[in-house]
Each structure stands twice: as C-alpha cells, then as structure tokens.
Design a protein around this motif. Sequence first.
Motif, short mmCIF file in Angstrom:
data_model
loop_
_atom_site.label_atom_id
_atom_site.label_comp_id
_atom_site.label_asym_id
_atom_site.label_seq_id
_atom_site.Cartn_x
_atom_site.Cartn_y
_atom_site.Cartn_z
N ILE A 175 4.30 -42.15 49.89
CA ILE A 175 4.46 -42.89 48.65
C ILE A 175 5.09 -41.97 47.62
CG2 ILE A 175 3.23 -44.07 46.79
CD1 ILE A 175 1.02 -44.67 48.84
N HIS A 176 6.14 -42.44 46.97
CA HIS A 176 6.77 -41.69 45.88
C HIS A 176 5.88 -41.83 44.65
CE1 HIS A 176 10.62 -41.07 43.25
NE2 HIS A 176 9.68 -40.18 43.01
N ILE A 177 5.43 -40.71 44.11
CA ILE A 177 4.56 -40.71 42.93
C ILE A 177 5.45 -40.61 41.69
CG2 ILE A 177 2.64 -39.54 41.75
CD1 ILE A 177 1.89 -40.75 44.49
N HIS A 178 5.63 -41.73 41.00
CA HIS A 178 6.54 -41.80 39.85
C HIS A 178 5.93 -41.22 38.57
CE1 HIS A 178 9.51 -44.28 41.92
NE2 HIS A 178 8.49 -44.90 42.47
N ASP A 179 4.60 -41.32 38.44
CA ASP A 179 3.98 -40.92 37.17
C ASP A 179 3.35 -39.54 37.20
OD1 ASP A 179 2.07 -41.85 38.91
OD2 ASP A 179 0.95 -42.97 37.41
N GLY A 180 3.64 -38.73 38.21
CA GLY A 180 3.18 -37.35 38.25
C GLY A 180 1.77 -37.19 38.81
N ILE A 181 1.33 -35.94 38.87
CA ILE A 181 0.01 -35.59 39.39
C ILE A 181 -0.78 -34.93 38.26
CG2 ILE A 181 -1.28 -34.23 41.07
CD1 ILE A 181 1.24 -34.17 42.81
N GLU A 182 -1.92 -35.53 37.92
CA GLU A 182 -2.80 -34.98 36.89
C GLU A 182 -3.54 -33.76 37.44
OE1 GLU A 182 -3.63 -36.33 33.74
OE2 GLU A 182 -2.24 -38.02 33.90
N ILE A 183 -3.61 -32.71 36.63
CA ILE A 183 -4.41 -31.54 36.97
C ILE A 183 -5.44 -31.40 35.85
CG2 ILE A 183 -4.46 -29.08 37.50
CD1 ILE A 183 -1.15 -30.71 37.68
N PRO A 184 -6.69 -31.80 36.11
CA PRO A 184 -7.72 -31.72 35.07
C PRO A 184 -7.91 -30.28 34.57
CG PRO A 184 -8.51 -32.96 36.96
CD PRO A 184 -7.20 -32.32 37.36
N GLY A 185 -8.41 -30.14 33.35
CA GLY A 185 -8.70 -28.82 32.81
C GLY A 185 -9.73 -28.09 33.66
N ASN A 186 -9.56 -26.78 33.78
CA ASN A 186 -10.47 -25.92 34.56
C ASN A 186 -10.68 -26.46 35.97
OD1 ASN A 186 -11.01 -24.00 32.46
ND2 ASN A 186 -12.13 -25.63 31.45
N SER A 187 -9.58 -26.86 36.60
CA SER A 187 -9.65 -27.44 37.93
C SER A 187 -8.38 -27.09 38.70
CB SER A 187 -9.80 -28.96 37.80
OG SER A 187 -10.06 -29.53 39.04
N SER A 188 -8.30 -27.57 39.91
CA SER A 188 -7.10 -27.32 40.71
C SER A 188 -6.84 -28.53 41.59
CB SER A 188 -7.26 -26.07 41.58
OG SER A 188 -8.26 -26.27 42.55
N ILE A 189 -5.62 -28.59 42.10
CA ILE A 189 -5.24 -29.62 43.06
C ILE A 189 -4.35 -28.96 44.10
CG2 ILE A 189 -3.24 -30.42 41.74
CD1 ILE A 189 -4.18 -33.31 42.70
N SER A 190 -4.49 -29.38 45.33
CA SER A 190 -3.69 -28.80 46.41
C SER A 190 -2.63 -29.79 46.87
CB SER A 190 -4.58 -28.42 47.60
OG SER A 190 -5.40 -27.34 47.26
N LEU A 191 -1.41 -29.30 46.98
CA LEU A 191 -0.34 -30.03 47.63
C LEU A 191 -0.31 -29.48 49.05
CD1 LEU A 191 0.27 -30.30 44.55
CD2 LEU A 191 2.67 -30.45 45.18
N LYS A 192 -0.63 -30.33 50.04
CA LYS A 192 -0.80 -29.85 51.41
C LYS A 192 -0.30 -30.90 52.39
CE LYS A 192 -5.55 -31.43 51.17
NZ LYS A 192 -6.92 -31.05 50.99
#
Length: 157
Positions: free
Chosen positions: A90-107
């Motif tokens: 799925i093409h994510i048009h509205d971006g990826i949120e990264i909450p404060g003091n947190s992380s997200i993995s692109l994997k």
Amino acid sequence: MQSKMFYQKVVKYFLLFIIIFLTISSLPIKAEIIIENEWARVMPNGSGAVYMKILNSSDLEDKLISASSDKAKMVMIHRSVRDGDISKMIHIHDGIEIPGNSSISLKPGDYHLMLMNIDNTFSLGDKINIKLNFEKQGIVEIFPITKLRPPMMHKHE
C-alpha cells in the motif's frame, strides 16, 4: 525622585525579561530524529527497498512525509500487508507518524521506502543516497548500504 525612576527602570526591564522568556519558552521545539541500521535491497529489475529504524528523541511527534534519491527516479513510502494468503503493498500518501520519545522500524514485510527506476550501476555493498523529509525535523540524509538480506543486528546485554 531618583528612586522612583530606578524602580520604573527595574519594572520595565523585568517585564521585558518576562515577555522574552515567555516567547522563547512557548516556541515549538524541533523534533530530534536519529536513523539507525539503515540498509537497502536493490533488485536487478531496477526497483528496491530501504529499511531502517527511526528514533524520535524529542517529546514532540514528527512525521516522515516523503523521501528522495538522486539514484532513483521515484521513492515512495509503502507498507506491506497480508490479507489471508495475499500480500500487497500500500502506498502511504500521508506519511508515517513517529510519536515523541519513540521509534518505528521500516523493515521487510512492513513499512519501507520503495525505490523505482534505480540507476543500474549499483553493486552489492554500494551506498545509496536517500533524503528523508520530516514534517518538523526537515531533511535527514542517509547512506544505506545495498545488501541482499538484512544485516545482523548486534545485541548488547
């Protein structure tokens, strides 16, 4: 008379200090984005994907809104999802949120940057220049190494 003028000057400078302090303390603080473990998978057909861990060390949330590369004609934010036995991107048009003091993995199998029409001069071990565009942080430049599979992550205990 002089003590009255002195008092007025003190009050004037104190109020000026308070105004400046309140103005500065109410300004939004920039998010602090750190990128770790970035790597890229490049395919012979001219496509590829970039993976990484995005850490936000600020109290404020930020958003990865786009990416670009001088070595790929198009870079899109995608997410792989499974629906029963079918996998799709799925093409994510509205971006990826990264909450404060947190992380997200692109994997693999989840969020990733999809590279299209890549310069075909890449070999395994080469680095590809990627510019990540964050809503608050602005541009963050990374240089992931091209690999066939994920790098071994070191565990520190």
